[in-house]
Design a protein around this motif. Structure first.
Motif, short mmCIF file in Angstrom:
data_model
loop_
_atom_site.label_atom_id
_atom_site.label_comp_id
_atom_site.label_asym_id
_atom_site.label_seq_id
_atom_site.Cartn_x
_atom_site.Cartn_y
_atom_site.Cartn_z
N LEU A 1 0.73 -1.01 -0.03
CA LEU A 1 -0.10 -0.15 -0.11
C LEU A 1 1.06 1.06 0.00
CD1 LEU A 1 -3.24 0.42 0.41
CD2 LEU A 1 -2.67 1.45 2.43
N VAL A 2 0.81 1.84 -1.08
CA VAL A 2 1.19 3.36 -0.95
C VAL A 2 0.44 4.58 -0.79
CG1 VAL A 2 2.61 5.07 -2.58
CG2 VAL A 2 3.14 2.44 -2.57
N ASN A 3 -0.59 4.48 -1.62
CA ASN A 3 -1.71 5.44 -1.37
C ASN A 3 -3.03 4.64 -0.50
OD1 ASN A 3 -3.88 7.38 -1.75
ND2 ASN A 3 -3.85 7.29 -3.98
N PRO A 4 -3.35 5.44 0.49
CA PRO A 4 -4.32 5.02 1.50
C PRO A 4 -5.76 5.09 0.91
CG PRO A 4 -3.51 7.09 2.33
CD PRO A 4 -2.70 6.65 1.10
N ALA A 5 -5.83 5.90 -0.07
CA ALA A 5 -7.27 6.24 -0.64
C ALA A 5 -7.29 4.93 -1.97
CB ALA A 5 -7.34 7.43 -1.56
N PRO A 6 -8.66 4.07 -1.71
CA PRO A 6 -8.96 3.15 -2.37
C PRO A 6 -9.41 3.49 -3.87
CG PRO A 6 -10.83 3.39 -0.96
CD PRO A 6 -9.70 4.48 -0.50
N THR A 7 -9.30 2.54 -4.87
CA THR A 7 -10.04 3.00 -6.03
C THR A 7 -11.44 2.24 -5.81
OG1 THR A 7 -7.84 2.76 -7.42
CG2 THR A 7 -10.10 2.21 -8.61
N ILE A 8 -12.44 2.68 -6.03
CA ILE A 8 -13.77 2.16 -5.94
C ILE A 8 -14.16 1.73 -7.46
CG2 ILE A 8 -16.54 2.50 -5.21
CD1 ILE A 8 -14.31 2.89 -2.93
N LEU A 9 -14.20 0.42 -7.63
CA LEU A 9 -14.33 -0.09 -8.89
C LEU A 9 -15.64 0.07 -9.16
CD1 LEU A 9 -12.31 -3.39 -8.36
CD2 LEU A 9 -11.31 -1.33 -9.29
N THR A 10 -16.62 -0.11 -8.19
CA THR A 10 -18.14 -0.16 -8.87
C THR A 10 -18.88 1.17 -8.21
OG1 THR A 10 -18.88 -1.14 -6.57
CG2 THR A 10 -18.39 -2.56 -8.42
N ALA A 11 -18.05 2.21 -8.65
CA ALA A 11 -18.54 3.63 -8.09
C ALA A 11 -19.86 3.96 -9.01
CB ALA A 11 -17.60 4.63 -8.43
N LYS A 12 -19.98 3.50 -10.15
CA LYS A 12 -21.04 3.76 -10.99
C LYS A 12 -22.31 2.60 -10.96
CE LYS A 12 -18.06 5.44 -14.81
NZ LYS A 12 -17.81 5.47 -16.24
N LEU A 13 -22.09 1.85 -10.17
CA LEU A 13 -22.88 0.62 -9.93
C LEU A 13 -23.97 0.97 -8.48
CD1 LEU A 13 -24.26 -2.12 -10.58
CD2 LEU A 13 -22.73 -3.12 -8.96
N ASP A 14 -25.17 1.66 -8.69
CA ASP A 14 -25.99 1.74 -7.77
C ASP A 14 -26.66 0.44 -7.07
OD1 ASP A 14 -27.29 3.55 -5.76
OD2 ASP A 14 -29.00 3.87 -7.22
N ARG A 15 -25.92 -0.21 -6.48
CA ARG A 15 -26.46 -1.53 -6.02
C ARG A 15 -25.21 -2.03 -4.98
NH1 ARG A 15 -30.05 -0.15 -8.14
NH2 ARG A 15 -31.62 -1.30 -9.28
N SER A 16 -25.76 -2.65 -3.80
CA SER A 16 -24.63 -3.05 -2.72
C SER A 16 -24.25 -4.32 -3.18
CB SER A 16 -25.52 -3.03 -1.44
OG SER A 16 -24.47 -3.35 -0.30
N ILE A 17 -22.77 -4.65 -3.06
CA ILE A 17 -22.17 -5.94 -3.38
C ILE A 17 -22.41 -6.80 -2.38
CG2 ILE A 17 -20.11 -7.09 -4.07
CD1 ILE A 17 -21.27 -4.83 -6.04
N SER A 18 -22.92 -8.08 -2.49
CA SER A 18 -23.27 -8.96 -1.52
C SER A 18 -22.07 -9.63 -0.94
CB SER A 18 -24.39 -9.92 -1.81
OG SER A 18 -25.73 -9.12 -2.16
N ARG A 19 -21.47 -10.10 -2.06
CA ARG A 19 -20.09 -11.02 -2.08
C ARG A 19 -19.54 -11.21 -3.28
NH1 ARG A 19 -24.74 -13.41 -1.98
NH2 ARG A 19 -24.87 -13.59 0.30
N TYR A 20 -18.05 -11.29 -3.46
CA TYR A 20 -17.35 -11.45 -4.33
C TYR A 20 -16.30 -12.64 -4.21
CZ TYR A 20 -13.44 -9.02 -2.08
OH TYR A 20 -12.55 -8.48 -1.32
#
Length: 714
Positions: A342-361
């Motif tokens: 980890l260098v940057n503590p800010a995450p990349t939000i991969l599903t930022a455009k998806l207006d749904r809650s991820i249950s599992r992956y």
């Protein structure tokens, strides 16, 4: 991370049970037995519901060749229940076989990196707490106990080299060694007084009074008689008064995983759990070496992170992120990634455009796409996204039902799929048509006269698109008229799903000859963040209005519904809404309320969660905000004299061990019905919590519901 806020759905129902041998299955569609004629099928019974085998979440081996899962066979008497692990090849069509034979059952299964051994948690041979056991799948033989800790062990994870295990356990304040823990436990057991003392956070959770146990992370060599090491011992982090993890039935938990090089552990933890009643409690990420030392905080925001996984190449850390947005009652869980190290503590939000809650992956071996599921309109299907982000893609899923678990190993992806007419079975999801791998319940299911739910939508007066399902009874005749029973889901942050359920089983409720209506009112999940947030400042009236509109739409749409014979009922938040309907309308002939609140202020002060309710109302109970009074069912009792509410006969039920919606709500409810001379019946289950978990209690509950509805609808 925290004790559930209003935005969190209730935990799924857990039932202890046992298993039986199965036949092989390899079809790709819902189980249908062509040899069973329609006339040979029978209406569902409570025995059908209760005695269906419970197929647990499969865990794929790292090489993708095997899946291990639990199968429990329920019984009405606890002494007759049994649970075991089963293993299924993912490379051929050989039937699954039993791995263990132990009444106590096993949980938290984890494969070794070489796919030869399993570790799991079990209570055996007099264990007072769950311990770690190792089973050599390749060589066979009996499982070997690895830990003998006073407080037990849970959530094991193998190190990348397969030589060590990471797990969660507890200590008491001031303990340094296992002998300290043992002595503290002995002292508590020998105390001559029974009082509990609290000076911070909530004293109760779900159906348990909390103790002063403190959660810790341990590492142990994967050999018998090895001594576990508390890798958080003597750190400033754990000395903070607010340090802790998410609360569960087994105590607090820290989501922790090994770093790819095996030299450290990444975990999530909160540092302000002592502020639980007055603030959000985010779970941030930390890194600690396996030899111990002061943990390093990795994230620097106010989000909560969990469900941690490393990519196969070790260069990316994935997590589910909850924004914990100030002043909001709900946030969708989004898929986040961090480059590693980890260098940057800010995450990349991969599903930022998806207006749904991820249950599992899951992260299949090819490392190019993340496979995940989310709820929508009664279903839960598979989707994927590039590991760098981008557009979400549909993955092959079954057209109905819900996926409720996922695991990957090698190129294999496995999980459990179910629907309301297909009890859970293990499936393979490998980019092709899903393939059923087990058939524990398919024969029994094929002999029941039931139909899949029918879906419909309408637009509410507030402009929202509202999804509904209706369930028809056995021997349904569209030329007849049927009473309507609208059943209300709990949460409120949950969704009616096309799945097989034990509590409020749709088909068992419909069996006497009712149409069951399932409406996802505002506040439900599966329709986007703003839909779920719409319940804020309007905890009961708005959702109840949409339930009533759902009834109106169903009556207009389906001529076989008898509009003169309506009933409503629900549990938990569904019970809250059932109470509100009884308080504010007379259109229903009967109401059923289980674990329903009567007074928002009382519920704020006696439930095991408080701050989320405050956020939902817009301020504390002493703020004089109208919502605290105007949307408390008890405060509508004046409607009785007006003839606009508190006249419908109501069946009230509660578990004495329910600390989520304490029994004082049910007692107040029954008292006001008696005061107003409204027909009412109170069922109290002394040995039940928020849910009715015991077989005979469940059978009795269903019979009482059936009798109550029959009394006023037929």
């Amino acid at each position: 991370m925290t004790l559930p806020r209003l935005r969190r759905a209730l935990l799924p129902l857990l039932i202890a049970a046992a298993c039986m041998p199965l036949a092989h299955a390899a079809d790709t569609v819902a189980p249908v037995n062509a040899n069973v004629s329609q006339t040979a099928r029978h209406a569902i019974t409570h025995e059908d519901v209760w005695l269906m085998k419970r197929v647990g979440a499969p865990v794929a081996s790292p090489d993708g060749r095997w899946a291990v899962f639990s199968v429990v066979e329920s019984a009405y008497e606890s002494k007759d229940q049994w649970s075991d692990l089963w293993i299924k090849s993912l490379t051929d069509d050989a039937p699954a076989r039993r791995l263990t034979s132990s009444k106590g059952g096993e949980s938290a299964v984890a494969w070794s990196p070489d796919s030869r051994q399993l570790v799991f948690v079990a209570k055996r041979d007099g264990d007072e707490a769950g311990q770690l056991y190792r089973l050599d799948v390749a060589a066979g033989g009996e499982a070997q106990r690895l830990t003998t800790l006073t407080m037990g062990a849970r959530s094991p994870k193998w190190s990348p080299d397969g030589k060590q295990l990471l797990f969660v356990s507890d200590i008491y304040p001031g303990n340094k060694t296992e002998s300290d823990v043992k002595q503290s436990a002995k002292e508590r057991k020998e105390r001559k007084y029974s009082a509990r003392a609290y000076d911070t956070t909530a004293p109760r959770y779900f159906d348990k009074w909390l103790t002063d146990k403190q959660v810790r992370l341990f590492v142990v060599d994967a050999q018998a008689d090895s001594v576990p090491r508390n890798i958080l011992a003597d750190t400033q982090l754990v000395a903070l008064p607010g340090f802790g993890g998410s609360q569960g039935d087994e105590g607090q938990s820290l989501d922790a995983i090994w770093t790819p090089d095996g030299k450290g552990v990444v975990f999530n933890a909160a540092t302000n759990r002592d502020a639980f009643q007055r603030a959000a409690v985010p779970a941030q990420l930390y890194l600690v070496g396996t030899a111990g030392g002061e943990p390093q905080r990795l994230t620097q925001d106010a989000h909560s992170y969990g469900a941690l996984k490393f990519a196969a190449d070790g260069k990316t850390l994935f997590a589910l992120s909850d924004a914990e947005t100030p002043g909001k009652v709900y946030d969708v869980k989004r898929l986040a990634s961090f480059s590693w190290p980890l260098v940057n503590p800010a995450p990349t939000i991969l599903t930022a455009k998806l207006d749904r809650s991820i249950s599992r992956y899951v992260l299949p071996e090819n490392g190019k796409r993340v496979i995940f599921s989310y709820e929508h309109a009664g279903l839960e299907k598979l989707y994927s996204i590039d590991v760098k982000g981008g557009e979400v893609r549909d993955e092959p899923s079954l057209p109905t039902g819900s996926i409720n678990s996922l695991s990957s190993g090698g190129k294999a992806v496995v999980g459990v799929w179910e629907s309301s007419i297909n009890p859970p079975e293990v499936y393979a999801f490998n980019g092709k048509a899903p393939k059923r791998l087990t058939d524990f319940n398919t024969d029994k299911a094929s002999k029941i006269d039931w139909q899949a739910p029918e879906h419909f939508w309408f637009t509410s007066t507030d402009g929202r698109q509202i999804h509904n399902m209706i369930v028809k009874p056995a021997n349904f005749d569209p030329n007849k008229k049927y009473p309507l029973f609208t059943v209300i889901h709990g949460g409120a942050a949950s969704m009616w799903r096309d799945q097989f359920v034990l509590r409020w089983n749709y088909h068992l409720l419909a069996k006497p000859g009712y149409i069951v209506l399932l409406t996802d009112y505002k506040g439900s999940t599966g329709y986007g963040e703003e839909f779920s947030r719409a319940i804020q400042f309007d905890p009961l009236k708005g959702p109840a209005d949409e339930l009533n509109e759902g009834v109106d739409e169903a009556i207009k749409k389906y001529p076989f519904i008898d509009a003169s014979k309506l009933a409503a009922g629900g549990a938990s938040y569904g019970g809250h809404l059932a109470n509100w309907l009884q308080a504010t309308t007379t259109r229903y002939k009967a109401i059923v309320s289980h674990a329903g609140e009567m007074d928002l202020i009382m519920q704020w002060g006696t439930s095991d969660g408080g701050f989320g309710r405050e956020v939902n109302a817009g301020g504390p109970v002493w703020s004089n905000l109208p919502v605290w009074r105007d949307q408390s069912p008890i405060m509508q009792a004046g409607n009785h004299e007006k003839g606009t509410g508190f006249v419908t006969p109501i069946l009230i039920s509660v578990g004495e061990l329910d600390y989520r919606v304490p029994a004082n709500n049910a007692l107040m409810n029954f008292a006001v019905q008696q005061r107003l001379n409204v027909p009412a019946k109170l069922l109290v289950f002394p040995d039940e919590n928020h849910w009715i978990m015991k077989g005979e209690n469940s059978r009795y509950f269903y019979s009482e519901v059936e009798g109550w509805l029959a009394k006023y609808l037929k």
